[in-house]
Design a protein around this motif. Structure first.
Motif, PDB file in Angstrom:
ATOM      1  N   ASN A 146      -9.104  -2.113  -3.637  1.00  0.00           N
ATOM      2  CA  ASN A 146      -8.953  -2.502  -2.240  1.00  0.00           C
ATOM      3  C   ASN A 146      -7.776  -1.752  -1.644  1.00  0.00           C
ATOM      4  N   ASN A 147      -8.046  -0.862  -0.705  1.00  0.00           N
ATOM      5  CA  ASN A 147      -6.997  -0.104  -0.036  1.00  0.00           C
ATOM      6  C   ASN A 147      -6.704  -0.756   1.313  1.00  0.00           C
ATOM      7  N   LEU A 190       1.933 -10.133   8.198  1.00  0.00           N
ATOM      8  CA  LEU A 190       1.019 -10.902   9.032  1.00  0.00           C
ATOM      9  C   LEU A 190      -0.435 -10.695   8.619  1.00  0.00           C
ATOM     10  N   ARG A 191      -0.759  -9.503   8.131  1.00  0.00           N
ATOM     11  CA  ARG A 191      -2.140  -9.220   7.732  1.00  0.00           C
ATOM     12  C   ARG A 191      -2.376  -9.390   6.237  1.00  0.00           C
ATOM     13  N   LEU A 192      -1.393  -9.919   5.535  1.00  0.00           N
ATOM     14  CA  LEU A 192      -1.498 -10.080   4.083  1.00  0.00           C
ATOM     15  C   LEU A 192      -2.692 -10.942   3.697  1.00  0.00           C
ATOM     16  N   ASP A 193      -2.890 -12.043   4.400  1.00  0.00           N
ATOM     17  CA  ASP A 193      -4.040 -12.919   4.126  1.00  0.00           C
ATOM     18  C   ASP A 193      -5.354 -12.164   4.253  1.00  0.00           C
ATOM     19  N   ARG A 194      -5.544 -11.526   5.395  1.00  0.00           N
ATOM     20  CA  ARG A 194      -6.821 -10.892   5.716  1.00  0.00           C
ATOM     21  C   ARG A 194      -7.101  -9.677   4.851  1.00  0.00           C
ATOM     22  N   ASP A 195      -6.067  -8.857   4.652  1.00  0.00           N
ATOM     23  CA  ASP A 195      -6.294  -7.545   4.060  1.00  0.00           C
ATOM     24  C   ASP A 195      -6.050  -7.469   2.557  1.00  0.00           C
ATOM     25  N   VAL A 196      -5.355  -8.449   1.988  1.00  0.00           N
ATOM     26  CA  VAL A 196      -5.066  -8.410   0.554  1.00  0.00           C
ATOM     27  C   VAL A 196      -5.502  -9.687  -0.154  1.00  0.00           C
ATOM     28  N   SER A 245      -5.060  -3.921  -5.483  1.00  0.00           N
ATOM     29  CA  SER A 245      -4.913  -3.726  -4.039  1.00  0.00           C
ATOM     30  C   SER A 245      -3.683  -2.887  -3.740  1.00  0.00           C
ATOM     31  N   TYR A 246      -3.737  -2.215  -2.604  1.00  0.00           N
ATOM     32  CA  TYR A 246      -2.640  -1.350  -2.168  1.00  0.00           C
ATOM     33  C   TYR A 246      -2.322  -1.707  -0.721  1.00  0.00           C
ATOM     34  N   LEU A 247      -1.102  -2.165  -0.466  1.00  0.00           N
ATOM     35  CA  LEU A 247      -0.675  -2.555   0.879  1.00  0.00           C
ATOM     36  C   LEU A 247       0.398  -1.587   1.354  1.00  0.00           C
ATOM     37  N   GLY A 248       0.156  -0.944   2.491  1.00  0.00           N
ATOM     38  CA  GLY A 248       1.145   0.002   2.985  1.00  0.00           C
ATOM     39  C   GLY A 248       0.743   0.614   4.304  1.00  0.00           C
ATOM     40  N   GLY A 249       1.335   1.774   4.590  1.00  0.00           N
ATOM     41  CA  GLY A 249       1.072   2.468   5.838  1.00  0.00           C
ATOM     42  C   GLY A 249       0.131   3.634   5.660  1.00  0.00           C
ATOM     43  N   SER A 250       0.384   4.711   6.406  1.00  0.00           N
ATOM     44  CA  SER A 250      -0.547   5.843   6.410  1.00  0.00           C
ATOM     45  C   SER A 250      -0.591   6.575   5.077  1.00  0.00           C
ATOM     46  N   ILE A 251       0.512   6.590   4.339  1.00  0.00           N
ATOM     47  CA  ILE A 251       0.515   7.257   3.029  1.00  0.00           C
ATOM     48  C   ILE A 251      -0.464   6.560   2.100  1.00  0.00           C
ATOM     49  N   THR A 252      -0.445   5.233   2.111  1.00  0.00           N
ATOM     50  CA  THR A 252      -1.382   4.471   1.288  1.00  0.00           C
ATOM     51  C   THR A 252      -2.801   4.606   1.808  1.00  0.00           C
ATOM     52  N   GLU A 253      -2.967   4.618   3.113  1.00  0.00           N
ATOM     53  CA  GLU A 253      -4.303   4.788   3.683  1.00  0.00           C
ATOM     54  C   GLU A 253      -4.922   6.117   3.240  1.00  0.00           C
ATOM     55  N   GLY A 254      -4.074   7.118   3.002  1.00  0.00           N
ATOM     56  CA  GLY A 254      -4.569   8.392   2.497  1.00  0.00           C
ATOM     57  C   GLY A 254      -4.395   9.551   3.444  1.00  0.00           C
ATOM     58  N   VAL A 255      -3.604   9.372   4.504  1.00  0.00           N
ATOM     59  CA  VAL A 255      -3.355  10.479   5.424  1.00  0.00           C
ATOM     60  C   VAL A 255      -2.692  11.618   4.652  1.00  0.00           C
TER      61      VAL A 255
END
Length: 419
Positions: A128-129, A142-148, A88-98
């Motif tokens: 999982n990105n 806060l979104r760690l549970d849901r997204d990772v 899994s990768y948790l981050g901002g727009s750089i991780t999202e792939g912008v």
């Protein structure tokens, strides 16, 4: 040195080195080893001369630390044995792939592909990105549970170095993410990014926390800065704006990560000692998030269950043509956070919400939250609206402030911490 030449050199190096074992010499003679060691020491002190040497120097600069390798080696060995693992990768727009022309060309997907090919046995390594544009660690926790954690990760990269500020709220959130992942048996890797003007939270607190928890740290901040300072690369070759890698930049970041994975199995494993004490207060530790799928309003008033922002579509909205009947919630926890939709200063449709909060039945606070900001662009924003050293019952009433009765406001969710 042009960036395409760098990429060609990195590709050639990968073909020479073993994908999982790294490059190694077959010479076992002690005299030869001594000569080799002296040559390496001399080379490390001298400035690189050839393109190949500059490429290797860049990779060396990017690898801040292997950290304790025991957990990572355990996860990669499991993958080699055919067991299912998730990266899994948790981050901002750089991780999202912008900045990448397609999602398959972002650093996260490229580095995942490398691991899957080097250590997987087929389809047993999954991806999982969880990168979301405009999100710092104080929202990431806060979104760690849901997204990772919902994906049962085995390895997780954390990338917030250009999204985070330097104040306490970011520092404690970042450490809360680290501790939560480690305690969920996840091999954590910290990735440090930078902007065109050189900003990165790496040196402010992130590297210190990585050292405290003995984690692997990969810094394209260090590597790219080194190359630019030595005239071997320009920022424009790496990025088309002030922060996001372009296709070539994403590939370079993926190559730096591949360099770590190609050599980590060769490192000596030692028993990991998990720090019992936190480095900061880490008061967001154990944070969770509510959306309208798992939190029912006591009264919805003139609000409706919806929100119009990517990755946050299960919130509550006050429409501009709606009445101004308040929406109310009851939330039990220590700290409580409001997650809301933030718009730019040019917005003519979003406004200010007035929030009244009681704590265990006693008046606590009244605040106004403006969903329009000079830094806004349609991003999620988070604000702490309740603090307590122990669990209490918060009653939260939200209505549009005077003068904003005909404006929109979107509650994307709530965060809370529990005992």
């Amino acid at each position: 040195m042009r960036i395409k030449k760098l990429l060609c050199l990195l590709t050639a190096a990968a073909m020479v080195c073993g994908m999982a074992a790294g490059c190694s010499s077959g010479d076992t003679e002690s005299e030869s080893e001594a000569v080799s060691s002296q040559a390496e020491e001399s080379s490390s002190e001298a400035e690189p001369q050839t393109d190949e040497e500059w490429t290797q120097a860049m990779l060396d600069k990017s690898l801040v630390s292997y950290g304790n390798v025991t957990k990572m080696q355990e996860k990669l060995t499991a993958a080699q044995n055919g067991e299912e693992i998730n990266i899994s990768y948790l981050g901002g727009s750089i991780t999202e792939g912008v900045g990448a022309s397609t999602s398959d060309l972002c650093y996260a997907k490229l580095s995942y592909d490398h691991v899957a090919e080097a250590f997987g046995t087929g389809e047993n390594v999954t991806y999982n990105n969880a990168g979301i544009s405009g999100t710092p660690s104080k929202l990431g926790v806060l979104r760690l549970d849901r997204d990772v954690l919902a994906y049962d990760p085995d390895i997780c990269f954390i990338e917030f170095a250009v999204n985070d500020g330097t104040d306490t709220e970011y520092q404690t959130a970042y450490e809360s993410i680290i501790r939560t992942l480690i305690e969920n048996d996840v091999a954590v890797v910290l990735l440090f990014s930078r902007t065109s003007d050189g900003y990165s939270a790496q040196s402010y607190y992130m590297q210190e926390q990585g050292e405290y928890y003995d984690l692997p740290m990969i810094s394209y901040n260090d590597a790219i800065t080194y190359m630019i300072d030595n005239g071997q690369m320009t920022w424009e070759e790496f990025s088309d704006d002030t922060a996001h890698p372009n296709d070539n930049g994403h590939q370079l970041v993926a190559d730096m990560i591949a360099n770590y994975f190609d050599t980590v199995m060769d490192q000596t494993a030692e028993e990991y000692s998990y720090p019992e004490e936190t480095l900061t207060s880490a008061y967001q530790y154990g944070a969770h998030m509510y959306e309208n799928t798992d939190l029912t309003a006591d009264s919805e008033g003139s609000w409706t269950q919806m929100s119009n922002i990517s990755y946050f579509t299960n919130g509550w909205q006050h429409a501009g043509d709606a009445d101004n009947e308040p929406i109310t919630f009851t939330i039990t926890g220590k700290f409580v956070y409001l997650i809301y939709h933030e718009e730019s200063a040019a917005s003519q449709t979003y406004g200010i919400a007035h929030i009244t909060i009681t704590k265990d039945g006693e008046p606590y606070e009244e605040i106004d939250v403006d969903s329009v900001s000079s830094d806004g662009w349609g991003n999620p924003q988070v604000r702490c609206i309740g603090m307590s050293s122990s669990e209490v019952e918060y009653e939260i009433t939200i209505e549009m402030a005077e003068g904003s009765e005909d404006k929109y406001f979107e509650i994307l969710g709530f965060g809370y911490t529990a005992e």
